[in-house]
Design a protein around this motif. Structure first.
Motif, PDB file in Angstrom:
ATOM      1  N   LEU A  62      -1.854  -0.956   4.803  1.00 28.45           N
ATOM      2  CA  LEU A  62      -0.937  -1.104   3.671  1.00 28.45           C
ATOM      3  C   LEU A  62      -0.112   0.162   3.485  1.00 28.45           C
ATOM      4  CD1 LEU A  62      -3.292  -2.859   1.063  1.00 28.45           C
ATOM      5  CD2 LEU A  62      -1.681  -3.925   2.674  1.00 28.45           C
ATOM      6  N   GLN A  63       1.179  -0.031   3.190  1.00 30.88           N
ATOM      7  CA  GLN A  63       2.116   1.078   2.978  1.00 30.88           C
ATOM      8  C   GLN A  63       2.174   1.976   4.217  1.00 30.88           C
ATOM      9  OE1 GLN A  63       0.292   1.209  -1.309  1.00 30.88           O
ATOM     10  NE2 GLN A  63       2.061   2.565  -1.266  1.00 30.88           N
ATOM     11  N   CYS A  64       2.453   1.312   5.325  1.00 27.14           N
ATOM     12  CA  CYS A  64       2.332   1.946   6.647  1.00 27.14           C
ATOM     13  C   CYS A  64       3.513   2.834   7.004  1.00 27.14           C
ATOM     14  CB  CYS A  64       2.179   0.864   7.706  1.00 27.14           C
ATOM     15  SG  CYS A  64       3.658  -0.170   7.893  1.00 27.14           S
ATOM     16  N   ASN A  65       4.558   2.873   6.139  1.00 29.88           N
ATOM     17  CA  ASN A  65       5.772   3.619   6.434  1.00 29.88           C
ATOM     18  C   ASN A  65       6.292   3.238   7.826  1.00 29.88           C
ATOM     19  OD1 ASN A  65       7.217   6.562   7.228  1.00 29.88           O
ATOM     20  ND2 ASN A  65       7.685   5.717   5.245  1.00 29.88           N
ATOM     21  N   ASP A  84       4.979  -2.597   4.656  1.00 33.46           N
ATOM     22  CA  ASP A  84       5.636  -1.568   3.853  1.00 33.46           C
ATOM     23  C   ASP A  84       6.859  -2.172   3.173  1.00 33.46           C
ATOM     24  OD1 ASP A  84       5.403   1.745   3.856  1.00 33.46           O
ATOM     25  OD2 ASP A  84       7.390   0.988   3.286  1.00 33.46           O
ATOM     26  N   ILE A  85       7.226  -1.613   2.024  1.00 36.45           N
ATOM     27  CA  ILE A  85       8.374  -2.144   1.264  1.00 36.45           C
ATOM     28  C   ILE A  85       9.708  -1.659   1.840  1.00 36.45           C
ATOM     29  CG2 ILE A  85       8.613  -0.280  -0.444  1.00 36.45           C
ATOM     30  CD1 ILE A  85       8.875  -2.508  -2.586  1.00 36.45           C
ATOM     31  N   SER A  86       9.686  -0.572   2.613  1.00 35.60           N
ATOM     32  CA  SER A  86      10.946   0.034   3.059  1.00 35.60           C
ATOM     33  C   SER A  86      11.511  -0.650   4.304  1.00 35.60           C
ATOM     34  CB  SER A  86      10.720   1.529   3.344  1.00 35.60           C
ATOM     35  OG  SER A  86      11.710   2.019   4.212  1.00 35.60           O
ATOM     36  N   ARG A 108       7.794  -6.440   6.305  1.00 31.51           N
ATOM     37  CA  ARG A 108       8.377  -5.737   5.163  1.00 31.51           C
ATOM     38  C   ARG A 108       8.126  -6.533   3.893  1.00 31.51           C
ATOM     39  NH1 ARG A 108      11.065  -4.829   1.158  1.00 31.51           N
ATOM     40  NH2 ARG A 108      11.515  -7.035   0.977  1.00 31.51           N
ATOM     41  N   ALA A 109       7.434  -5.925   2.950  1.00 29.49           N
ATOM     42  CA  ALA A 109       7.160  -6.609   1.679  1.00 29.49           C
ATOM     43  C   ALA A 109       6.637  -5.606   0.669  1.00 29.49           C
ATOM     44  CB  ALA A 109       6.098  -7.692   1.884  1.00 29.49           C
ATOM     45  N   ASP A 110       6.816  -5.963  -0.599  1.00 24.35           N
ATOM     46  CA  ASP A 110       6.085  -5.246  -1.644  1.00 24.35           C
ATOM     47  C   ASP A 110       4.610  -5.563  -1.431  1.00 24.35           C
ATOM     48  OD1 ASP A 110       4.741  -4.655  -4.134  1.00 24.35           O
ATOM     49  OD2 ASP A 110       6.710  -4.605  -5.089  1.00 24.35           O
ATOM     50  N   VAL A 111       3.779  -4.543  -1.465  1.00 21.58           N
ATOM     51  CA  VAL A 111       2.355  -4.716  -1.148  1.00 21.58           C
ATOM     52  C   VAL A 111       1.703  -5.773  -2.054  1.00 21.58           C
ATOM     53  CG1 VAL A 111       1.613  -2.785  -2.621  1.00 21.58           C
ATOM     54  CG2 VAL A 111       0.236  -3.431  -0.682  1.00 21.58           C
ATOM     55  N   SER A 129      -5.467   2.360   4.005  1.00 25.91           N
ATOM     56  CA  SER A 129      -4.321   2.908   3.293  1.00 25.91           C
ATOM     57  C   SER A 129      -4.516   4.414   3.195  1.00 25.91           C
ATOM     58  CB  SER A 129      -4.243   2.279   1.898  1.00 25.91           C
ATOM     59  OG  SER A 129      -3.017   2.586   1.307  1.00 25.91           O
ATOM     60  N   SER A 130      -3.419   5.173   3.295  1.00 19.30           N
ATOM     61  CA  SER A 130      -3.650   6.620   3.377  1.00 19.30           C
ATOM     62  C   SER A 130      -2.465   7.460   2.921  1.00 19.30           C
ATOM     63  CB  SER A 130      -3.971   6.995   4.834  1.00 19.30           C
ATOM     64  OG  SER A 130      -2.833   6.841   5.634  1.00 19.30           O
ATOM     65  N   TYR A 131      -2.789   8.714   2.602  1.00 18.62           N
ATOM     66  CA  TYR A 131      -1.845   9.822   2.428  1.00 18.62           C
ATOM     67  C   TYR A 131      -0.554   9.469   1.677  1.00 18.62           C
ATOM     68  CZ  TYR A 131      -4.936  11.970   5.879  1.00 18.62           C
ATOM     69  OH  TYR A 131      -6.028  12.453   6.528  1.00 18.62           O
ATOM     70  N   GLY A 132      -0.664   9.352   0.382  1.00 15.95           N
ATOM     71  CA  GLY A 132       0.544   9.165  -0.426  1.00 15.95           C
ATOM     72  C   GLY A 132       0.873   7.711  -0.660  1.00 15.95           C
ATOM     73  N   ALA A 133      -0.134   6.857  -0.738  1.00 10.99           N
ATOM     74  CA  ALA A 133       0.107   5.423  -0.963  1.00 10.99           C
ATOM     75  C   ALA A 133      -0.177   5.013  -2.410  1.00 10.99           C
ATOM     76  CB  ALA A 133      -0.745   4.597   0.002  1.00 10.99           C
ATOM     77  N   CYS A 135      -0.049   6.437  -5.251  1.00 13.84           N
ATOM     78  CA  CYS A 135       0.833   6.860  -6.345  1.00 13.84           C
ATOM     79  C   CYS A 135       2.054   5.954  -6.513  1.00 13.84           C
ATOM     80  CB  CYS A 135       1.269   8.311  -6.147  1.00 13.84           C
ATOM     81  SG  CYS A 135       2.258   8.527  -4.667  1.00 13.84           S
ATOM     82  N   TRP A 136       2.227   4.963  -5.615  1.00 16.30           N
ATOM     83  CA  TRP A 136       3.362   4.036  -5.745  1.00 16.30           C
ATOM     84  C   TRP A 136       2.949   2.705  -6.364  1.00 16.30           C
ATOM     85  CZ3 TRP A 136       7.461   6.819  -5.290  1.00 16.30           C
ATOM     86  CH2 TRP A 136       7.404   7.948  -4.477  1.00 16.30           C
ATOM     87  N   LEU A 137       1.680   2.597  -6.761  1.00 13.43           N
ATOM     88  CA  LEU A 137       1.146   1.317  -7.241  1.00 13.43           C
ATOM     89  C   LEU A 137       1.162   1.275  -8.762  1.00 13.43           C
ATOM     90  CD1 LEU A 137      -1.949   1.239  -4.862  1.00 13.43           C
ATOM     91  CD2 LEU A 137       0.239   0.029  -4.556  1.00 13.43           C
ATOM     92  N   ASP A 194      12.339  15.328   1.136  1.00 20.19           N
ATOM     93  CA  ASP A 194      12.105  15.504   2.573  1.00 20.19           C
ATOM     94  C   ASP A 194      10.903  16.432   2.743  1.00 20.19           C
ATOM     95  OD1 ASP A 194      12.114  15.644   5.258  1.00 20.19           O
ATOM     96  OD2 ASP A 194      14.144  16.471   5.460  1.00 20.19           O
ATOM     97  N   TYR A 195       9.722  15.921   2.371  1.00 15.22           N
ATOM     98  CA  TYR A 195       8.522  16.770   2.444  1.00 15.22           C
ATOM     99  C   TYR A 195       8.109  17.032   3.889  1.00 15.22           C
ATOM    100  CZ  TYR A 195       6.352  12.154   2.769  1.00 15.22           C
ATOM    101  OH  TYR A 195       6.051  10.877   3.150  1.00 15.22           O
ATOM    102  N   VAL A 196       8.663  16.270   4.826  1.00 19.03           N
ATOM    103  CA  VAL A 196       8.360  16.555   6.240  1.00 19.03           C
ATOM    104  C   VAL A 196       9.018  17.885   6.624  1.00 19.03           C
ATOM    105  CG1 VAL A 196       8.595  15.764   8.627  1.00 19.03           C
ATOM    106  CG2 VAL A 196       8.046  14.122   6.825  1.00 19.03           C
TER     107      VAL A 196
END
Ligand SMILES: C[S@@+](CC[C@H](N)C(=O)[O-])C[C@H]1O[C@@H](n2cnc3c(N)ncnc32)[C@H](O)[C@@H]1O
Length: 295
Positions: A62-65, A84-86, A108-111, A129-133, A135-137, A194-196
């Motif tokens: 879930l929220q796989c980017n 992922d929604i994006s 592509r979908a809203d989780v 699900s991992s690393y920054g997922a 907080c979008w729920l 752009d946290y990358v």
């Protein structure tokens, strides 16, 4: 959904913000198809340990980017679907799967929509699900209930996340944000960053590229910071059984503060002379039944 705090309109704004940020993030990551063709994996040992042996299991990420971790899960022998929604992230993931010759399904979908629809179609051995997922729920209880509804008996949710305690601090480690938010949205007018670029080789280990410079996101974003108690309670109330909860004093790849100390394995610790705080946590919950877990 009676009394659901679900904020689909905010999720849609997040989609726009993530579309832009994902372009910037991938611009720093070099030739990712080549990375996978040469046998690369983007998973860290912490989630690999919690996942155990996933060879032959059905996994939804879930929220796989843009799908890098999804393809890495497939490489461990799992049959994986990434969600992922994006639009930008899922388009990129399709292309990356093609370029790397690794089999995975991307949708592509809203989780929340995806989980609701999946419940009538198929069941999974593992939800990852991992690393920054989290907080979008906007509705944590609905998320947990819907995850429980798509797990096989004995199936597991494996969650590896940045710790909500880390989110209380500004970049200079001053205490700036509250821990308890009661589900209230936190809006960032400058959107997903752009946290990358900010984490440099922490998040683009293969071959960091300058890529898009001075990224500015035209779309705002909305986060929902949940505390550890709220997350675990939502999972328990969904009928899932807690089997692992671990906290870590470092963050993998991501540098949320100035002057972080990098240790081998891209483990980022607070600067010297700063008392430790939890920067990540891992959770495994299981649905009923009993399966062999091969940690
Ligand atoms: C920090 S990224 C997660 C990265 C992930 N750990 C990976 O494997 O690369 C957060 C992701 O959540 C997605 N997202 C945010 N809100 C969502 C929603 N309501 N439904 C589905 N995906 C969502 C974003 O598009 C973004 O790709």
């Amino acid at each position: 959904m009676a009394n659901s705090p679900l904020r689909k309109e905010l999720h849609e704004e997040n989609r726009l913000s993530w579309n832009e940020a994902t372009k910037a993030h991938n611009s720093h990551k070099g030739n990712q198809g080549k990375f996978f063709l040469e046998g690369g994996s983007t998973l860290f040992p912490e989630e690999v340990e919690l996942l155990g042996d996933i060879n032959g299991l059905s996994v939804v990420h879930l929220q796989c980017n843009a799908g890098q971790d999804t393809l890495s899960l497939a490489r461990l022998g799992a049959n994986v679907t990434g969600v992922d929604i994006s639009d930008e992230a899922i388009n990129f993931a399709h292309k990356l799967a093609q370029d790397s010759g690794i089999d995975a399904v991307f949708e592509r979908a809203d989780v929340f929509d995806w989980l609701e629809q999946a419940a009538n179609k198929s069941k999974y051995d593992i939800v990852f699900s991992s690393y920054g997922a989290i907080c979008w729920l906007s509705d944590l209880n609905l998320w947990a209930t819907r995850i429980a509804s798509i797990l096989n008996e004995g199936g597991r949710l494996v969650l590896m996340e940045f710790h909500p305690v880390a989110m209380m601090f500004d970049i200079d480690l001053s205490h700036k944000f509250p821990y308890f938010r009661n589900g209230e949205a936190l809006t960032w007018d400058d959107g997903v960053s752009d946290y990358v670029a900010e984490s440099n080789t922490g998040l683009a280990p293969d071959n960091y590229q300058a890529g898009i410079q001075n990224f500015s996101n035209p779309y705002r974003s909305h986060e929902f910071q949940w505390g550890i108690g709220e997350i675990i309670t939502a999972l328990l109330q969904a009928g899932l059984i807690l089997i692992t909860f671990k906290e870590y004093p470092y963050s993998n790849g991501w540098k949320p503060f100035d002057n972080m100390k990098e240790e081998p394995g891209r483990r980022m610790f607070p600067p010297d002379n700063t008392p430790n705080i939890p920067l990540m946590y891992g959770i495994v919950v299981i649905k009923n039944g009993c399966i062999d877990i091969n940690f």
